[in-house]
Design a protein around this motif. Structure first.
Motif, PDB file in Angstrom:
ATOM      1  N   GLU A 211       0.823  -1.212   0.000  1.00  0.00           N
ATOM      2  CA  GLU A 211       0.000   0.000   0.000  1.00  0.00           C
ATOM      3  C   GLU A 211       0.854   1.259   0.000  1.00  0.00           C
ATOM      4  O   GLU A 211       0.415   2.317  -0.446  1.00  0.00           O
ATOM      5  N   LYS A 212       2.088   1.152   0.469  1.00  0.00           N
ATOM      6  CA  LYS A 212       2.940   2.330   0.596  1.00  0.00           C
ATOM      7  C   LYS A 212       3.940   2.491  -0.547  1.00  0.00           C
ATOM      8  O   LYS A 212       4.400   3.607  -0.792  1.00  0.00           O
ATOM      9  N   ILE A 213       4.284   1.395  -1.254  1.00  0.00           N
ATOM     10  CA  ILE A 213       5.336   1.515  -2.270  1.00  0.00           C
ATOM     11  C   ILE A 213       4.895   1.126  -3.672  1.00  0.00           C
ATOM     12  O   ILE A 213       5.603   1.419  -4.635  1.00  0.00           O
ATOM     13  N   GLU A 214       3.741   0.489  -3.813  1.00  0.00           N
ATOM     14  CA  GLU A 214       3.286   0.053  -5.130  1.00  0.00           C
ATOM     15  C   GLU A 214       2.387   1.117  -5.767  1.00  0.00           C
ATOM     16  O   GLU A 214       1.619   1.788  -5.079  1.00  0.00           O
ATOM     17  N   ASP A 215       2.474   1.259  -7.092  1.00  0.00           N
ATOM     18  CA  ASP A 215       1.557   2.150  -7.806  1.00  0.00           C
ATOM     19  C   ASP A 215       0.124   1.648  -7.700  1.00  0.00           C
ATOM     20  O   ASP A 215      -0.810   2.427  -7.529  1.00  0.00           O
ATOM     21  N   ASP A 216      -0.044   0.339  -7.797  1.00  0.00           N
ATOM     22  CA  ASP A 216      -1.359  -0.281  -7.670  1.00  0.00           C
ATOM     23  C   ASP A 216      -1.206  -1.488  -6.742  1.00  0.00           C
ATOM     24  O   ASP A 216      -0.810  -2.572  -7.186  1.00  0.00           O
ATOM     25  N   PRO A 217      -1.487  -1.318  -5.444  1.00  0.00           N
ATOM     26  CA  PRO A 217      -1.300  -2.420  -4.488  1.00  0.00           C
ATOM     27  C   PRO A 217      -2.075  -3.682  -4.854  1.00  0.00           C
ATOM     28  O   PRO A 217      -1.664  -4.790  -4.498  1.00  0.00           O
ATOM     29  N   ALA A 218      -3.188  -3.528  -5.565  1.00  0.00           N
ATOM     30  CA  ALA A 218      -3.980  -4.697  -5.960  1.00  0.00           C
ATOM     31  C   ALA A 218      -3.285  -5.497  -7.052  1.00  0.00           C
ATOM     32  O   ALA A 218      -3.559  -6.693  -7.229  1.00  0.00           O
ATOM     33  N   ARG A 219      -2.382  -4.837  -7.786  1.00  0.00           N
ATOM     34  CA  ARG A 219      -1.603  -5.510  -8.830  1.00  0.00           C
ATOM     35  C   ARG A 219      -0.130  -5.168  -8.635  1.00  0.00           C
ATOM     36  O   ARG A 219       0.454  -4.397  -9.395  1.00  0.00           O
ATOM     37  N   PRO A 220       0.456  -5.731  -7.599  1.00  0.00           N
ATOM     38  CA  PRO A 220       1.831  -5.359  -7.240  1.00  0.00           C
ATOM     39  C   PRO A 220       2.848  -5.772  -8.294  1.00  0.00           C
ATOM     40  O   PRO A 220       2.748  -6.853  -8.881  1.00  0.00           O
ATOM     41  N   ARG A 221       3.820  -4.898  -8.522  1.00  0.00           N
ATOM     42  CA  ARG A 221       4.889  -5.185  -9.482  1.00  0.00           C
ATOM     43  C   ARG A 221       6.241  -5.340  -8.786  1.00  0.00           C
ATOM     44  O   ARG A 221       7.163  -5.892  -9.368  1.00  0.00           O
ATOM     45  N   LEU A 222       6.347  -4.811  -7.578  1.00  0.00           N
ATOM     46  CA  LEU A 222       7.608  -4.910  -6.842  1.00  0.00           C
ATOM     47  C   LEU A 222       7.649  -6.157  -5.960  1.00  0.00           C
ATOM     48  O   LEU A 222       8.587  -6.938  -6.028  1.00  0.00           O
ATOM     49  N   ILE A 223       6.626  -6.331  -5.134  1.00  0.00           N
ATOM     50  CA  ILE A 223       6.560  -7.498  -4.244  1.00  0.00           C
ATOM     51  C   ILE A 223       5.509  -8.449  -4.785  1.00  0.00           C
ATOM     52  O   ILE A 223       4.310  -8.231  -4.638  1.00  0.00           O
ATOM     53  N   SER A 224       5.978  -9.500  -5.422  1.00  0.00           N
ATOM     54  CA  SER A 224       5.076 -10.474  -6.048  1.00  0.00           C
ATOM     55  C   SER A 224       4.822 -11.654  -5.116  1.00  0.00           C
ATOM     56  O   SER A 224       5.713 -12.073  -4.370  1.00  0.00           O
ATOM     57  N   THR A 225       3.611 -12.185  -5.170  1.00  0.00           N
ATOM     58  CA  THR A 225       3.289 -13.403  -4.433  1.00  0.00           C
ATOM     59  C   THR A 225       3.626 -14.612  -5.291  1.00  0.00           C
ATOM     60  O   THR A 225       3.218 -14.689  -6.450  1.00  0.00           O
ATOM     61  N   VAL A 226       4.396 -15.518  -4.722  1.00  0.00           N
ATOM     62  CA  VAL A 226       4.676 -16.796  -5.383  1.00  0.00           C
ATOM     63  C   VAL A 226       3.820 -17.821  -4.649  1.00  0.00           C
ATOM     64  O   VAL A 226       4.154 -18.238  -3.534  1.00  0.00           O
ATOM     65  N   TRP A 227       2.698 -18.161  -5.249  1.00  0.00           N
ATOM     66  CA  TRP A 227       1.689 -18.944  -4.552  1.00  0.00           C
ATOM     67  C   TRP A 227       2.238 -20.261  -4.021  1.00  0.00           C
ATOM     68  O   TRP A 227       2.932 -20.989  -4.716  1.00  0.00           O
ATOM     69  N   GLY A 228       1.924 -20.518  -2.752  1.00  0.00           N
ATOM     70  CA  GLY A 228       2.355 -21.747  -2.104  1.00  0.00           C
ATOM     71  C   GLY A 228       3.792 -21.706  -1.608  1.00  0.00           C
ATOM     72  O   GLY A 228       4.243 -22.660  -0.974  1.00  0.00           O
ATOM     73  N   VAL A 229       4.507 -20.609  -1.905  1.00  0.00           N
ATOM     74  CA  VAL A 229       5.920 -20.531  -1.499  1.00  0.00           C
ATOM     75  C   VAL A 229       6.171 -19.301  -0.630  1.00  0.00           C
ATOM     76  O   VAL A 229       6.613 -19.402   0.505  1.00  0.00           O
ATOM     77  N   GLY A 230       5.890 -18.104  -1.162  1.00  0.00           N
ATOM     78  CA  GLY A 230       6.157 -16.892  -0.406  1.00  0.00           C
ATOM     79  C   GLY A 230       6.097 -15.658  -1.284  1.00  0.00           C
ATOM     80  O   GLY A 230       5.156 -15.491  -2.070  1.00  0.00           O
ATOM     81  N   TYR A 231       7.133 -14.831  -1.207  1.00  0.00           N
ATOM     82  CA  TYR A 231       7.153 -13.568  -1.934  1.00  0.00           C
ATOM     83  C   TYR A 231       8.498 -13.359  -2.630  1.00  0.00           C
ATOM     84  O   TYR A 231       9.517 -13.911  -2.220  1.00  0.00           O
ATOM     85  N   ARG A 232       8.474 -12.531  -3.672  1.00  0.00           N
ATOM     86  CA  ARG A 232       9.697 -12.202  -4.402  1.00  0.00           C
ATOM     87  C   ARG A 232       9.709 -10.705  -4.685  1.00  0.00           C
ATOM     88  O   ARG A 232       8.702 -10.147  -5.142  1.00  0.00           O
ATOM     89  N   PHE A 233      10.848 -10.068  -4.404  1.00  0.00           N
ATOM     90  CA  PHE A 233      10.995  -8.651  -4.726  1.00  0.00           C
ATOM     91  C   PHE A 233      11.639  -8.536  -6.095  1.00  0.00           C
ATOM     92  O   PHE A 233      12.750  -9.013  -6.324  1.00  0.00           O
ATOM     93  N   ASP A 234      10.926  -7.889  -7.021  1.00  0.00           N
ATOM     94  CA  ASP A 234      11.415  -7.701  -8.376  1.00  0.00           C
ATOM     95  C   ASP A 234      11.871  -6.255  -8.546  1.00  0.00           C
ATOM     96  O   ASP A 234      11.035  -5.345  -8.547  1.00  0.00           O
ATOM     97  N   PRO A 235      13.172  -6.006  -8.673  1.00  0.00           N
ATOM     98  CA  PRO A 235      13.664  -4.639  -8.794  1.00  0.00           C
ATOM     99  C   PRO A 235      13.052  -3.932  -9.993  1.00  0.00           C
ATOM    100  O   PRO A 235      12.783  -4.536 -11.027  1.00  0.00           O
TER     101      PRO A 235
END
Length: 244
Positions: A211-235
């Motif tokens: 909510e604080k760093i994404e242009d569209d928190p509903a469609r995040p481009r920086l912090i992606s969800t990897v379903w069943g595993v966790g999260y990935r930060f994409d520079p």
């Protein structure tokens, strides 16, 4: 005749305990006092806000359910003057209560009934994190996002982003590990320092960060969800993140 120097002990860190149950407040205050803290108490929200304003504590132990002014309102009010570590007490083990506390920015929470010793350990953990020596090294950057670990400042498009202690640490960890999938268990261990705990803590903090760093928190481009595993930060394409 030489005079031996007398070492002066450092001042005790101040904890404000806010709970309308006098028995709980007395037990919590007693354990914190024996752990070496200076403890102040408030039984309702307005009193807590006034005391925090008059003499800012180092940390607040805050009950979620308070008469007149609930813990969420108190948390928002006492943080208007700047960051302040908060450990929230929730009356039930209900997940909605825990998430409410985390959503408003609590650094940790303990559910009632709880072990006073566990609460003291949680307080000490949050204070260690808040008072940790600044991490050396350069700014961490990704596109228009920049973090200064030494000053614990986060900027987005040159504007400061208000982050809680845990949010800053979580974002810094993501920036130091770009492109790597990080499980919630690993994030809890590496960022919170907990070997076990409620993984919804991580989920809520990731959502708050988006909510604080994404242009569209509903469609995040920086912090992606990897379903069943966790999260990935994409520079961001126009900038890289620093590595450890």
């Amino acid at each position: 005749m030489s005079t031996a120097s007398v070492s002066v002990p450092p001042p005790r860190r101040r904890i404000l305990v806010v709970d309308d149950d006098p028995t709980v407040a007395e037990v919590v205050a007693g354990y914190l006092d024996r752990a070496g803290f200076a403890v102040d108490r408030a039984a309702d929200g307005p009193t807590a806000v006034a005391r925090a304003a008059a003499a800012r504590p180092d940390l607040v132990v805050l009950d979620l359910m308070l008469p007149g002014m609930d813990g969420l309102e108190v948390c928002r009010a006492i943080r208007e003057d700047g960051p302040l570590p908060v450990v929230m007490l929730t009356a039930r083990g209900d997940e909605d209560d825990r998430i409410l506390g985390l959503e408003v920015g609590a650094d940790d929470y303990v559910t009632k009934p709880f072990s006073p010793r566990e609460l003291v350990l949680r307080v000490e953990s949050v204070l260690r994190r808040a008072g940790a020596a600044p991490a050396p090294g350069p700014w961490l950057r990704s596109g228009t996002l920049a973090l200064d670990p030494a000053a614990r400042r986060a900027l987005r498009d040159g504007t400061e982003v208000p982050l809680t202690i845990r949010e800053f640490d979580l974002l810094a960890f993501f920036l130091r590990h770009p492109g790597r999938v990080l499980g919630r268990e690993e994030l809890m261990r590496r960022v919170w320092g907990w070997e076990f705990g409620d993984l919804s803590t991580v989920t809520v903090h990731v959502r708050r960060l988006r909510e604080k760093i994404e242009d569209d928190p509903a469609r995040p481009r920086l912090i992606s969800t990897v379903w069943g595993v966790g999260y990935r930060f994409d520079p961001a394409p126009e900038g890289g993140a620093a590595d450890e």
